[in-house]
Design a protein around this motif. Structure first.
Motif, PDB file in Angstrom:
ATOM      1  N   SER A   1      14.334   6.713  -3.870  1.00 50.95           N
ATOM      2  CA  SER A   1      15.587   7.431  -4.121  1.00 50.95           C
ATOM      3  C   SER A   1      16.719   6.467  -4.478  1.00 50.95           C
ATOM      4  CB  SER A   1      16.009   8.299  -2.947  1.00 50.95           C
ATOM      5  OG  SER A   1      15.195   8.147  -1.875  1.00 50.95           O
TER       6      SER A   1
ATOM      7  N   ALA B   1      16.544   5.792  -8.146  1.00 50.10           N
ATOM      8  CA  ALA B   1      16.995   6.965  -8.899  1.00 50.10           C
ATOM      9  C   ALA B   1      18.518   7.094  -8.804  1.00 50.10           C
ATOM     10  CB  ALA B   1      16.307   8.212  -8.362  1.00 50.10           C
TER      11      ALA B   1
ATOM     12  N   LEU C   1      18.743  14.735  -4.894  1.00 52.07           N
ATOM     13  CA  LEU C   1      19.247  13.866  -5.962  1.00 52.07           C
ATOM     14  C   LEU C   1      19.373  14.601  -7.296  1.00 52.07           C
ATOM     15  CD1 LEU C   1      17.568  10.379  -5.568  1.00 52.07           C
ATOM     16  CD2 LEU C   1      20.009  10.873  -5.713  1.00 52.07           C
TER      17      LEU C   1
ATOM     18  N   ARG D   1      14.598  15.153 -10.216  1.00 50.55           N
ATOM     19  CA  ARG D   1      13.757  15.734  -9.159  1.00 50.55           C
ATOM     20  C   ARG D   1      12.290  15.362  -9.374  1.00 50.55           C
ATOM     21  NH1 ARG D   1      15.445  21.914  -7.801  1.00 50.55           N
ATOM     22  NH2 ARG D   1      17.413  21.495  -6.758  1.00 50.55           N
TER      23      ARG D   1
ATOM     24  N   SER E   1      11.732  11.867  -8.317  1.00 47.76           N
ATOM     25  CA  SER E   1      11.846  11.742  -6.856  1.00 47.76           C
ATOM     26  C   SER E   1      10.720  12.497  -6.162  1.00 47.76           C
ATOM     27  CB  SER E   1      13.164  12.320  -6.346  1.00 47.76           C
ATOM     28  OG  SER E   1      14.231  11.962  -7.153  1.00 47.76           O
TER      29      SER E   1
ATOM     30  N   ASP F   1      10.216  15.691  -5.869  1.00 45.64           N
ATOM     31  CA  ASP F   1      10.809  16.719  -5.021  1.00 45.64           C
ATOM     32  C   ASP F   1      11.337  17.839  -5.921  1.00 45.64           C
ATOM     33  OD1 ASP F   1      11.856  17.989  -2.851  1.00 45.64           O
ATOM     34  OD2 ASP F   1      13.627  16.709  -2.657  1.00 45.64           O
TER      35      ASP F   1
END
Ligand code: AMP
Length: 658
Positions: free
Chosen positions: A62, A65, A90, A156, A159, A161
């Motif tokens: 993260s 990112a 994020l 996303r 990440s 997610d």
């Protein structure tokens, strides 16, 4: 296709809680896409660019990112991280900040799906020195032409997610709905209302009814059949004799099949999912299965083949209440030692060897010693065999706990040294493929004979799983006892007539028999904040027992058995547990907290291991919540002595585990 089309779908999925609606959104999207777009989208909908079994992953820390968001938006690192800690997402941060920037610079070129996919793939393949800069460049290239919403989903995805609630089952059902007839039955009122609503607006569709369904609609006046027939092609057919190949919409053109018999409806719709799953079990990649479904229909799915080098989903075992019942179930079964190691699926194609775990992780590189054994001991040009990989103590030759063997998994460096420190023994127990032939339909006795033929055993290194074929309970019990004395988990009782069904527990296939582990009452002494869907709650809990002087001693971390939503009265949710301990927090460090010992849990587990991570000296393997014991206080907690005696009782493994 433009990436924005997929992003539009992502957005809708994120805002659609209903599983059925998600399936219909994805299937509408798929029917409008071409082969290439389908291939990419199916992976991207799962947040991936390589199938599940591939070693390559997009995942970016993260922090990295966040740095990219900061450099692309001109907003400071600190502000980006602050926003991130507030939202826990994020993607939203990117949407907000990149949005500001793009209002001035504006995304000049439309991002294509292909470009996004390509850069993600390169991202997953980029490693080694200087790779973070190259990775950042690949993302920045995408973000610079992305709209705020596109930026949200790019971030996303990297990440890992995505937050659109699309699990593998949803993908499977979307494939079914895109290219196969919609099979519905009228006996279930909720389902009936839905299909009747759909039929009311159906236009130019081909609809098959069985006689009973047509009569029920007419008698109950659920809709006007006359109207329906004016706008659509309606056929009445006996569905008991329905040819399954006609379930493929492309060839039969049948949009809906409607019956008044739930067993027929169930059977037909299950056929579709079963064939899709079958192809997926053999080669677990829905992007390929989707193309088979789209271009070849049922017959294509039926003819799916094992692909050497790609894992096949493994056959699973059921629990037997006792050895006696397991033997009674199968008559004269094969009883095998249930080794306590890791399952290996071994693929061989000439000189090439691949090793997969049960969860389809490619571990070939971590076990060069096993690759060598396969080359030496497996006499087949092509095959897929399975066995249990067991860690062995190099001095005593006895099995070591799984925990030590697992140090060899995920290992990137010092592989050779570790192979010498933790040698292994492979115990082969099944064969699924031999010399270009799939063996799933062959009974176990035949598969075992083939295995015997191609494996040149070297005892203690590469051997057939020890087995006893018997119907005699006394002999079986002796064998079971011997397996436990060997330090193994128990036995597998196998039906000699059973076929191998990838990905499933076959009724009448394998039954495992092992000693039952008693539950423990333990107290929560710490917790770690959850992330993603569990943000805002504690996601795992530190468990402790007490020693003879009443001091708390840690013995494990538990995040299983707790629910996100309450479905049953007896369920405990993350939120409930969080609320129970959040006023007891004593200290906080990064994302972990220590809490006063107030909440007692009854905990089940697979096994107790020795551990240097916890000050009790023991760790529970796979602990899971049974219930909260609000009737108990920390004084009633189980003791280190009890854990020790359970550990000692467990498989007589005192010496090896030292
Ligand atoms: P469980 O994980 O408890 O459901 O038990 C099934 C697992 O036992 C398999 O996935 C294998 O990893 C392992 N196993 C150990 N020995 C054998 C054996 N002889 N036959 C089949 N599975 C075995």
């Amino acid at each position: 296709m433009n990436y924005s089309k997929l992003v539009e779908l992502y957005e809708k999925l994120e805002n659609t809680p209903s599983r059925l609606d998600k399936v219909s959104l994805i299937s509408d999207f798929l029917t409008e896409a071409d082969d290439e777009d389908i291939r990419m989208s199916i992976l991207l909908l799962q947040g991936k660019v390589f199938p599940r079994w591939s070693e390559k992953e997009i995942g970016l820390a993260s922090k990295t990112a966040a740095k990219i968001i900061s450099s692309m938006s001109g907003i400071s690192d600190r502000e980006v991280m602050k926003e991130f800690s507030e939202t826990g997402d994020l993607g939203l941060v990117a949407e907000k900040f990149i949005g500001r920037k793009t209002q001035t610079v504006l995304f000049s070129k439309k991002l294509s799906l292909e470009k996004v996919f390509e850069n993600f793939r390169r991202l997953a393949e980029t490693g080694g020195t200087g790779s973070s800069d190259r990775k950042a460049k690949l993302i920045s290239e995408l973000i610079s032409s992305a709209s705020p919403k596109e930026a949200k989903f790019i971030i996303r995805t990297i990440s890992e997610d995505l937050r659109i609630g699309v699990a593998e089952g949803v993908v499977r059902d979307s494939i079914a709905s895109a290219w196969f007839s919609d099979v519905e039955w009228l006996t279930n009122p909720a389902k009936r209302d839905r299909i009747i609503e759909t039929l009311k607006s159906a236009d130019k569709k081909k609809i098959i009814f069985d006689k009973e369904a047509r009569e029920a609609i007419s008698a109950k006046n659920w809709l006007s059949l006359e109207e329906l027939e004016k706008r659509n092609k309606v056929i009445v057919e006996d569905l008991k004799k329905f040819n399954e190949e006609k379930l493929w919409k492309k060839e039969s053109g049948i949009d809906f099949i409607i019956t008044n018999d739930d067993s027929i409806g169930n059977e037909l719709s299950k056929k579709i999912t079963d064939y899709i799953e079958w192809a997926w079990f053999l080669s677990p990649d829905y992007s390929e299965v989707a193309l088979l479904a789209r271009n070849k229909g049922i017959s294509g799915l039926k003819e799916a083949k094992v692909k050497l080098g790609r894992p096949v989903q493994v056959l699973l075992a059921d629990k037997a209440p006792s050895l006696r019942e397991a033997i009674e179930e199968y008559g004269k079964p094969a009883i095998e030692v249930k080794y306590d190691g890791m399952r290996l699926q071994i693929h061989k194609d000439g000189e090439k060897v691949w090793l997969y775990t049960r969860r389809m992780e490619n571990v070939t590189k971590m076990f060069p010693d096993i690759v060598e054994m396969v080359e030496k001991h497996v006499k087949a040009k092509t095959c897929v065999i399975e066995g249990e990989n067991l860690g062995i103590d190099s001095k005593s030759g006895k099995p070591i706990p799984f925990q030590r063997l697992s140090q060899r998994i995920h290992r990137k460096y010092d592989i050779q040294r570790l192979a010498e420190e933790i040698p292994v023994q492979v115990n082969v127990f099944d064969i699924l493929y031999l010399d270009d032939e799939m063996l799933f339909d062959k009974p176990f006795r035949e598969r075992r004979n083939l295995l015997v033929k191609i494996v040149r055993e070297e005892k203690g290194k590469f051997q057939l799983a020890e087995e006893l074929v018997t119907e005699n309970l006394e002999e079986a019990q002796k064998f079971y006892q011997k397996a436990l004395e060997m330090g193994q988990e128990g036995v597998m009782v196998k039906n000699l007539d059973a076929v191998y069904q990838p990905g499933k527990r076959v009724a009448g296939g394998w039954l495992k028999v092992k000693p039952i582990m008693e539950t423990l009452d333990l107290v929560i002494t710490g917790a770690v904040w959850g992330t993603g869907k569990r943000a805002g709650w504690f996601g795992s809990f530190l468990l402790s027992c007490v020693d003879s002087e009443g001091n708390l001693k840690e013995c494990g971390m538990m995040g299983t058995g707790i629910k996100e939503k309450k479905a049953n009265k007896n369920d405990f949710t993350f939120k409930e547990l969080t609320d129970m301990i959040k006023d007891d927090i004593i200290s906080e460090k990064e994302n972990a907290v220590s809490v006063k010992p107030n909440v007692i849990l009854e905990v089940a587990y697979e096994e107790i291991q020795k551990s240097t991570n916890y000050d009790s000296g023991y760790a529970l393997r796979f602990p899971r919540l049974v219930r909260v014991r609000s009737d108990r206080s920390p004084d009633d907690c189980d003791t280190t002595e009890r854990i020790k005696s359970l550990f000692d009782a467990q498989r007589g493994r005192k010496e090896e585990a030292k």
